[in-house]
Design a protein around this motif. Structure first.
Motif, PDB file in Angstrom:
ATOM      1  N   LEU A   1       0.644  -1.252   0.023  1.00 30.32           N
ATOM      2  CA  LEU A   1       0.177  -0.037   0.137  1.00 30.32           C
ATOM      3  C   LEU A   1       0.895   1.170  -0.128  1.00 30.32           C
ATOM      4  CD1 LEU A   1      -2.800  -1.030   2.318  1.00 30.32           C
ATOM      5  CD2 LEU A   1      -2.891  -1.246   0.065  1.00 30.32           C
ATOM      6  N   ALA A   2       2.155   1.129   0.012  1.00 26.12           N
ATOM      7  CA  ALA A   2       3.049   2.294  -0.138  1.00 26.12           C
ATOM      8  C   ALA A   2       2.882   3.171  -1.116  1.00 26.12           C
ATOM      9  CB  ALA A   2       4.437   1.877   0.285  1.00 26.12           C
ATOM     10  N   VAL A   3       2.983   2.535  -2.297  1.00 26.27           N
ATOM     11  CA  VAL A   3       2.680   3.418  -3.534  1.00 26.27           C
ATOM     12  C   VAL A   3       1.543   3.894  -3.874  1.00 26.27           C
ATOM     13  CG1 VAL A   3       2.839   3.401  -6.137  1.00 26.27           C
ATOM     14  CG2 VAL A   3       4.751   2.049  -4.855  1.00 26.27           C
ATOM     15  N   PRO A   4       0.312   3.063  -3.468  1.00 25.49           N
ATOM     16  CA  PRO A   4      -1.046   3.846  -3.700  1.00 25.49           C
ATOM     17  C   PRO A   4      -1.169   5.024  -2.672  1.00 25.49           C
ATOM     18  CG  PRO A   4      -1.273   1.641  -3.530  1.00 25.49           C
ATOM     19  CD  PRO A   4       0.096   1.745  -3.275  1.00 25.49           C
ATOM     20  N   LYS A   5      -0.551   4.928  -1.441  1.00 27.99           N
ATOM     21  CA  LYS A   5      -0.737   6.115  -0.503  1.00 27.99           C
ATOM     22  C   LYS A   5       0.078   7.141  -0.772  1.00 27.99           C
ATOM     23  CE  LYS A   5      -1.047   3.323   3.919  1.00 27.99           C
ATOM     24  NZ  LYS A   5      -0.179   2.692   5.212  1.00 27.99           N
ATOM     25  N   LYS A   6       1.239   7.156  -1.697  1.00 31.78           N
ATOM     26  CA  LYS A   6       1.867   8.198  -2.066  1.00 31.78           C
ATOM     27  C   LYS A   6       1.123   8.775  -3.201  1.00 31.78           C
ATOM     28  CE  LYS A   6       5.772   8.233   0.363  1.00 31.78           C
ATOM     29  NZ  LYS A   6       6.259   9.191   1.366  1.00 31.78           N
TER      30      LYS A   6
ATOM     31  N   GLU B   1      -1.926  10.720  -1.508  1.00 33.61           N
ATOM     32  CA  GLU B   1      -1.143  12.032  -0.903  1.00 33.61           C
ATOM     33  C   GLU B   1      -0.888  13.029  -2.053  1.00 33.61           C
ATOM     34  OE1 GLU B   1       2.320  10.942   1.186  1.00 33.61           O
ATOM     35  OE2 GLU B   1       1.223   9.788   2.981  1.00 33.61           O
ATOM     36  N   LEU B   2      -0.560  12.527  -3.065  1.00 30.63           N
ATOM     37  CA  LEU B   2      -0.087  13.704  -4.130  1.00 30.63           C
ATOM     38  C   LEU B   2      -1.258  14.263  -4.755  1.00 30.63           C
ATOM     39  CD1 LEU B   2       1.886  15.168  -5.599  1.00 30.63           C
ATOM     40  CD2 LEU B   2       2.051  13.216  -7.334  1.00 30.63           C
ATOM     41  N   THR B   3      -2.334  13.297  -4.888  1.00 26.85           N
ATOM     42  CA  THR B   3      -3.383  13.584  -5.605  1.00 26.85           C
ATOM     43  C   THR B   3      -4.298  14.594  -4.915  1.00 26.85           C
ATOM     44  OG1 THR B   3      -3.760  11.585  -6.841  1.00 26.85           O
ATOM     45  CG2 THR B   3      -5.619  12.708  -6.577  1.00 26.85           C
ATOM     46  N   PHE B   4      -4.356  14.289  -3.591  1.00 32.79           N
ATOM     47  CA  PHE B   4      -5.225  15.080  -2.497  1.00 32.79           C
ATOM     48  C   PHE B   4      -4.762  16.461  -2.345  1.00 32.79           C
ATOM     49  CE2 PHE B   4      -7.572  11.075  -1.792  1.00 32.79           C
ATOM     50  CZ  PHE B   4      -9.075  11.384  -2.066  1.00 32.79           C
ATOM     51  N   SER B   5      -3.413  16.416  -2.378  1.00 31.50           N
ATOM     52  CA  SER B   5      -2.681  17.882  -2.025  1.00 31.50           C
ATOM     53  C   SER B   5      -3.273  18.632  -3.342  1.00 31.50           C
ATOM     54  CB  SER B   5      -1.171  17.471  -1.903  1.00 31.50           C
ATOM     55  OG  SER B   5      -0.410  16.963  -2.975  1.00 31.50           O
ATOM     56  N   LEU B   6      -3.232  18.248  -4.525  1.00 36.20           N
ATOM     57  CA  LEU B   6      -3.357  18.917  -5.631  1.00 36.20           C
ATOM     58  C   LEU B   6      -4.890  19.348  -5.693  1.00 36.20           C
ATOM     59  CD1 LEU B   6      -1.410  16.946  -8.531  1.00 36.20           C
ATOM     60  CD2 LEU B   6      -1.034  19.156  -7.680  1.00 36.20           C
ATOM     61  N   LEU B   7      -5.676  18.377  -5.098  1.00 41.33           N
ATOM     62  CA  LEU B   7      -7.130  18.769  -5.177  1.00 41.33           C
ATOM     63  C   LEU B   7      -7.349  19.691  -3.960  1.00 41.33           C
ATOM     64  CD1 LEU B   7      -8.800  15.109  -5.414  1.00 41.33           C
ATOM     65  CD2 LEU B   7      -8.684  16.736  -6.874  1.00 41.33           C
ATOM     66  N   HIS B   8      -6.713  19.652  -2.817  1.00 40.90           N
ATOM     67  CA  HIS B   8      -6.876  20.732  -2.102  1.00 40.90           C
ATOM     68  C   HIS B   8      -6.600  22.037  -2.179  1.00 40.90           C
ATOM     69  CE1 HIS B   8      -8.516  18.228   1.367  1.00 40.90           C
ATOM     70  NE2 HIS B   8      -7.532  17.235   1.317  1.00 40.90           N
ATOM     71  N   ALA B   9      -5.317  21.818  -3.073  1.00 36.93           N
ATOM     72  CA  ALA B   9      -5.090  23.259  -3.609  1.00 36.93           C
ATOM     73  C   ALA B   9      -5.966  23.841  -4.798  1.00 36.93           C
ATOM     74  CB  ALA B   9      -3.743  23.166  -4.523  1.00 36.93           C
ATOM     75  N   PHE B  10      -6.641  23.047  -5.569  1.00 39.03           N
ATOM     76  CA  PHE B  10      -7.444  23.333  -6.285  1.00 39.03           C
ATOM     77  C   PHE B  10      -8.705  23.798  -5.673  1.00 39.03           C
ATOM     78  CE2 PHE B  10     -11.371  22.129  -9.035  1.00 39.03           C
ATOM     79  CZ  PHE B  10     -11.247  23.012 -10.180  1.00 39.03           C
TER      80      PHE B  10
END
Length: 359
Positions: free
Chosen positions: A176-181, A184-193
């Protein structure tokens, strides 16, 4: 009066169940169905019901094998009683307490170890589901022409994907390490958007999506932990693994025989290889919990839909499905009788089950 979310979900499932029956009876004439029940072959009808204790015993024996030495002091008969009570909760009681939860709760009390009981239930179910994934993908080889329809091809592909995911969960150190990363990247972008738009609706949608993904990851992590426990037991004792595998195969073979004999009870003789090819896909689709009481209505609809593909009319399959339902209800009634005699403090026991479910 304010209704809870669970009550709304339960009401929705009742409506969906009714809708499936309305659809079923819209193209299956009542006279045709009655005619099927008038021509019952009582020999096969009796054999069909005689399979109930055989299938129940096979499942319970597998559970006994999985418990191993740690459950040696619990007799097979006692486990059988718990299994029967589980059928009552699954097939007759429209509550949030499922049969597996009941079995885990009661066996955990006997073992004085709820964690061990939960793992044993998980291993029993997981090995069955894992073999189901395999059968969904490869059982249609018994009738290869069935791969031409997307209703077989798509479940077969899904079975292969789920087998691959399971392999990754078993083999990779931290799958699950890769899916978590990535999340995390996806939601950081979504929160910024979301911050850029300044929309409360977008922020709420991102929050809901993030919580949903977190919930899925949490469940997958729990599955991985339980898989580790199961695999450690399998690695230590190959004979133990072989016994569990053989009993799992036996259960699915009995499932095929159950459907075949239930058809024969109404004078219908399907090709047994077609039964073997179709039933895994049917069980795979029927696992989706869309209605109450063992997927009432939806379960029968899936059977009718799939057996139409090999030319068996809806009335014949619906009659067979109703017989399967009748047998499940019979097991539920037997489980209820066992439950009545199992404890003298049913209110306290049920409250304990409800609390156990929330954990």
């Amino acid at each position: 009066m304010k209704f809870t979310r669970k009550q709304y979900v339960r009401a929705l499932k009742v409506v969906i169940s009714g809708a499936f029956f309305i659809v079923l009876f819209s193209f299956v004439q009542g006279k045709e169905l009655l005619a099927m029940f008038r021509r019952i072959d009582w020999l096969y009808f009796t054999l069909s019901f005689a399979l109930i204790p055989v299938m129940l015993s096979a499942s319970c024996l597998k559970w006994k094998v999985i418990l191993g030495d740690k459950g040696r002091h619990i007799s097979f008969i006692r486990l059988l009683r718990i299994y029967a009570v589980g059928y009552f909760f699954s097939n007759l009681l429209p509550s949030t307490v499922g049969g597996d939860v009941v079995r885990s709760y009661y066996s955990g009390r006997l073992l004085n170890n709820q964690a061990l009981a939960a793992v044993s239930i998980f291993v029993e179910r997981f090995t069955g589901i894992l073999l189901l994934f395999f059968l969904v993908a490869f059982a249609p080889l018994l009738a290869p022409e069935l791969y031409r329809t997307p209703y077989i091809l798509v479940p077969a592909g899904a079975g292969l994907v789920l087998l691959a995911i399971t392999w990754c969960l078993l083999r990779l150190r931290d799958p699950l390490a890769v899916p978590k990363k990535i999340l995390e990247l996806t939601f950081s972008l979504l929160h910024a958007f979301s911050a850029w738009t300044g929309s409360a609706l977008v922020a709420k949608a991102v929050g809901v999506l993030e919580r949903g993904c977190g919930f899925i990851l949490q469940k997958l992590q729990r599955v991985r932990t339980e898989l580790d426990s199961a695999m450690n037991a399998f690695r230590q004792d190959r004979v133990y693994l072989l016994r569990v595998f053989v009993l799992t195969v036996l259960f699915y073979f009995l499932t095929w025989v159950n459907v075949y004999i239930s058809f024969r009870a109404f004078g219908v003789t399907p090709d047994f290889l077609h039964v073997c090819a179709l039933v895994p896909a049917i069980l795979f689709a029927a696992h989706v919990p869309v209605t109450l009481l063992g997927n009432l209505g939806y379960f029968e609809s899936v059977f009718v839909f799939y057996f139409l593909m090999i030319g068996i009319p809806g009335a014949e399959t619906l009659a067979m499905g109703i017989l399967l339902r009748l047998k499940m209800l019979t097991m539920g009634v037997i489980g209820y009788i066992v439950y009545l005699f199992y404890t003298h403090k049913r209110k306290e026991e049920f409250a304990g089950l409800e609390n156990f479910t929330r954990q």
